[in-house]
Design an enzyme around this catalytic site. Structure first.
Site, short mmCIF file in Angstrom:
data_model
loop_
_atom_site.label_atom_id
_atom_site.label_comp_id
_atom_site.label_asym_id
_atom_site.label_seq_id
_atom_site.Cartn_x
_atom_site.Cartn_y
_atom_site.Cartn_z
N ASP A 19 -8.42 3.74 9.71
CA ASP A 19 -7.66 3.41 8.61
C ASP A 19 -8.69 3.55 7.39
O ASP A 19 -9.78 2.84 7.39
CB ASP A 19 -7.37 1.74 8.15
CG ASP A 19 -6.12 1.29 8.08
OD1 ASP A 19 -5.69 2.10 6.95
OD2 ASP A 19 -5.17 -0.29 8.24
N ARG A 53 -9.73 -8.38 9.84
CA ARG A 53 -9.78 -9.56 8.54
C ARG A 53 -10.17 -10.30 8.52
O ARG A 53 -10.11 -11.91 8.24
CB ARG A 53 -8.45 -9.93 8.47
CG ARG A 53 -7.87 -9.13 7.85
CD ARG A 53 -5.58 -8.99 7.18
NE ARG A 53 -5.34 -7.47 7.29
CZ ARG A 53 -4.07 -7.48 8.07
NH1 ARG A 53 -3.96 -8.90 8.82
NH2 ARG A 53 -3.79 -5.88 8.69
N ARG A 59 7.12 -0.12 2.73
CA ARG A 59 6.58 -0.90 3.32
C ARG A 59 5.63 -2.14 2.83
O ARG A 59 4.85 -1.87 2.31
CB ARG A 59 6.84 -0.29 4.61
CG ARG A 59 5.77 0.63 4.74
CD ARG A 59 5.93 1.18 5.71
NE ARG A 59 5.33 2.29 6.56
CZ ARG A 59 4.97 3.17 5.77
NH1 ARG A 59 5.41 3.32 4.81
NH2 ARG A 59 3.97 3.97 5.94
N CYS A 74 -11.68 -8.75 14.47
CA CYS A 74 -11.10 -8.70 13.67
C CYS A 74 -11.68 -8.15 12.00
O CYS A 74 -12.66 -8.34 12.13
CB CYS A 74 -10.68 -9.91 13.65
SG CYS A 74 -9.21 -10.18 12.18
N CYS A 94 -5.00 -17.67 14.31
CA CYS A 94 -4.92 -16.77 15.84
C CYS A 94 -5.53 -17.71 16.87
O CYS A 94 -5.55 -19.14 16.87
CB CYS A 94 -5.26 -15.90 15.83
SG CYS A 94 -5.12 -14.37 14.74
N ARG A 140 0.91 -1.42 0.18
CA ARG A 140 0.29 -0.30 -0.21
C ARG A 140 0.98 1.21 0.23
O ARG A 140 0.67 2.36 -0.64
CB ARG A 140 -1.19 0.02 1.50
CG ARG A 140 -1.56 1.43 2.01
CD ARG A 140 -2.48 1.53 2.13
NE ARG A 140 -3.68 0.61 1.43
CZ ARG A 140 -4.36 -0.62 1.85
NH1 ARG A 140 -4.75 -0.96 3.75
NH2 ARG A 140 -5.38 -1.56 1.73
N TYR A 141 1.67 0.99 0.69
CA TYR A 141 2.59 2.72 1.04
C TYR A 141 3.95 2.22 0.13
O TYR A 141 4.61 1.34 -0.35
CB TYR A 141 3.38 2.40 2.21
CG TYR A 141 1.95 2.96 3.30
CD1 TYR A 141 1.25 4.34 3.84
CD2 TYR A 141 1.44 1.97 4.44
CE1 TYR A 141 -0.12 4.67 4.64
CE2 TYR A 141 0.44 2.17 5.28
CZ TYR A 141 -0.49 3.63 5.04
OH TYR A 141 -0.76 3.58 6.17
N ASP A 177 -12.88 -0.76 12.13
CA ASP A 177 -12.70 -0.48 10.49
C ASP A 177 -14.39 -0.74 10.68
O ASP A 177 -14.87 -1.31 10.94
CB ASP A 177 -11.99 -1.83 10.28
CG ASP A 177 -10.64 -1.19 9.82
OD1 ASP A 177 -10.12 -0.21 10.11
OD2 ASP A 177 -9.63 -2.26 10.31
N LYS A 228 -3.22 4.79 7.08
CA LYS A 228 -3.83 5.19 8.53
C LYS A 228 -4.34 7.00 7.71
O LYS A 228 -2.76 7.50 7.25
CB LYS A 228 -3.20 4.68 9.05
CG LYS A 228 -2.97 2.46 9.00
CD LYS A 228 -2.43 2.41 10.50
CE LYS A 228 -2.20 0.70 10.09
NZ LYS A 228 -1.11 0.24 9.11
N CYS A 252 -9.97 -12.36 17.69
CA CYS A 252 -11.05 -11.27 18.33
C CYS A 252 -12.06 -10.97 17.39
O CYS A 252 -12.16 -11.26 16.43
CB CYS A 252 -10.11 -10.13 18.12
SG CYS A 252 -8.39 -10.44 18.76
C1 LIG Z 1 -0.65 -0.95 9.02
C2 LIG Z 1 -0.12 -0.23 7.20
C3 LIG Z 1 1.60 -0.86 7.35
C4 LIG Z 1 2.23 -0.21 8.12
O1 LIG Z 1 2.42 0.92 8.80
P1 LIG Z 1 3.07 2.19 9.29
O2 LIG Z 1 1.70 2.84 9.68
O3 LIG Z 1 4.42 2.40 8.79
O4 LIG Z 1 3.23 1.22 10.40
C5 LIG Z 1 1.97 -1.53 5.59
N1 LIG Z 1 0.52 -1.82 4.96
C6 LIG Z 1 -0.55 -1.81 5.68
C7 LIG Z 1 -1.10 -2.32 4.53
C8 LIG Z 1 -0.76 -1.42 6.51
O5 LIG Z 1 -2.50 -1.74 6.46
#
Ligand SMILES: *Cc1c(COP(=O)(O)O)cnc(C)c1O
Length: 437
Positions: free
Chosen positions: A339, A143, A125, A141, A134, A121-122, A302, A346, A138
């Protein structure tokens, strides 16, 4: 105390001669997890009425029940309907109600998935789903679509697809292992997975998101800790939601992790009738920092299916943050985030602290309600940045420089980019211009 009377009673109902060594064995805990209504009734002595049971059976068909004997032992049986652990682990028929605005995958994790198991997404990372199971499910959850429906442990071949993707994607410097719970994998597979990921030259850090310290603290064995230690820098985030979850056993697990040298974080979800109270939240946060866990995120719940009974208005989250800023240790305060539905990532939410602004003064308010001013510098010689770092007076070692292009609002602010607006793709006015051209 580990192995208190409640725990002994549960253990005695599982086996004739309860042993502390069994209770503290995470595999024993998993083997004896409570996965049916009958077993729940038998081990707790709580009895449901026949007409209640139908609804509960339906609920657990939709999303399975699984509670470790340890987590079960935290439920206050004399007031179980109001118990925060009961509500998180056992749930109720509210889960069967699906609102029209709820979705199976509200964060569009599947749409942002280039290969099985990865959500990218980002820019820098990825989220790597390495397990669908799990030790405790939860009820809140996010997911539910993936987690718990099959007792599925991905094979090395399946995990290799994710590893290959990370290998061929040099911008990925941070890999977040999630699931399900990554620590449901056997030690040998965790070791293998972390080794494979650490070998990738552009991966700088690995993170693990796990609820084990909360629901199955005995998973933190010395063997596991020594495996994890081989793969530093490793950051670990866990998921405490209520101060009642901080127990002798969970403290011991957190101490092992902190002593192992892993920076610890906590992600809570804001849950109606569980922790939607500034005092409960503050008590949780204080206990976390006493155990060397830095509160990281507080999530607005969510828009996943069947969670409407857990959600609060956003105002409740803002009220909680208002009760923390200034009132307690700065690093005890998590960032409250939503989110973004549809996959925007986020978004941090804060109360407003800037009241007004002129060309040289900012009017601010503090947590006490004092209104104050900050006088800005009379002159500020702007460094117009053309991204020519070599000829800039600021010292940046170019080997360490972030090479990524500015995107989004950052791009609008950048001197090195001519973009003046971000325009929605389907803007009608601009479409009309094209048509008239
Ligand atoms: C939360 C999340 C992350 C990590 O986000 P940070 O703000 O860096 O902790 C990375 N990818 C996805 C898809 C996420 O939902």
């Amino acid at each position: 105390m580990i192995f208190n009377n409640v725990q002994k009673q549960i253990a005695r109902r599982i086996e004739e001669k309860p042993k502390l060594s069994n209770w503290k064995d995470w595999r024993w805990q998993l083997k004896h997890s409570i996965k049916s209504l009958d077993k729940f009734e038998r081990l707790t002595g709580i009895k449901f009425e026949e007409k209640e049971k139908d609804g509960l059976v339906k609920t657990f068909k939709k999303f399975p029940l699984s509670i470790t004997p340890y987590y079960l032992s935290l439920i206050n049986k004399s007031n179980y309907q109001n118990d925060p652990v009961f509500k998180q682990a056992f749930g109720g028929i509210g889960e069967l109600i699906v609102q029209d605005y709820e979705q199976k995958d509200p964060l569009s994790e599947e749409q942002d998935s280039p290969v099985e198991g990865i959500t990218h997404r980002y820019p820098d990372r990825v989220l790597f789903h390495v397990s669908n199971i799990c030790s405790m499910y939860c009820r809140h959850c996010t997911r539910k679509r993936k987690v718990g429906d099959i007792d599925f442990v991905p094979s090395k071949e399946q995990l290799s697809k994710g590893i290959e993707y990370i290998k061929k994607t040099p911008q990925v410097r941070d890999v977040l292992l999630s699931g399900g719970d990554p620590l449901m994998l056997p030690d040998s597979k965790i070791d293998w997975l972390l080794s494979e990921i650490s070998k990738i030259p552009h991966v700088e850090i690995i993170r693990i998101g796990t609820r084990m310290p909360v629901v199955l603290p005995y998973r933190m064995t010395d063997d596991l800790i020594s495996i994890l230690k081989k793969h530093q820098p490793l950051w670990i985030n866990t998921h405490f939601n209520h101060p009642n979850e901080i127990t002798a056993s969970s403290k011991e697990a957190l101490a092992k992790l902190a002593d192992g040298g892993f920076p610890l974080g906590n992600q809570s979800v804001l849950l109606r009738d569980i922790n939607d109270c500034p005092r409960i939240m503050k008590s949780l946060l204080h206990k976390l920092i006493q155990n060397r866990v830095r509160p990281y995120y507080l999530y607005q719940c969510d828009l996943s299916e069947g969670l409407s009974h857990f959600r609060t208005p956003i105002g409740k989250g803002i009220e909680i943050i208002e009760s923390l800023v200034g009132h307690t240790t700065g690093f005890a305060r998590p960032t409250y985030v939503i989110d973004a539905p549809g996959g925007g990532g986020k978004i941090p939410i804060m109360p407003n602290y800037i009241i007004s602004w002129s060309t040289n003064k900012v009017v601010l308010r503090n947590y006490e309600g004092i209104i104050t001013t900050y006088k800005e510098p009379d002159s500020y010689e702007q460094i117009l940045c053309d991204r020519d770092c070599e000829n800039c007076d600021l010292e940046l070692n170019l080997d360490d420089a972030d090479e990524s292009e500015a995107i989004g609002i950052e791009k609008l602010l950048s001197d090195a980019d001519d973009t003046i607006s971000l325009v929605p793709e389907d803007n009608e006015r601009l479409q009309r211009r094209d048509e008239n051209a």
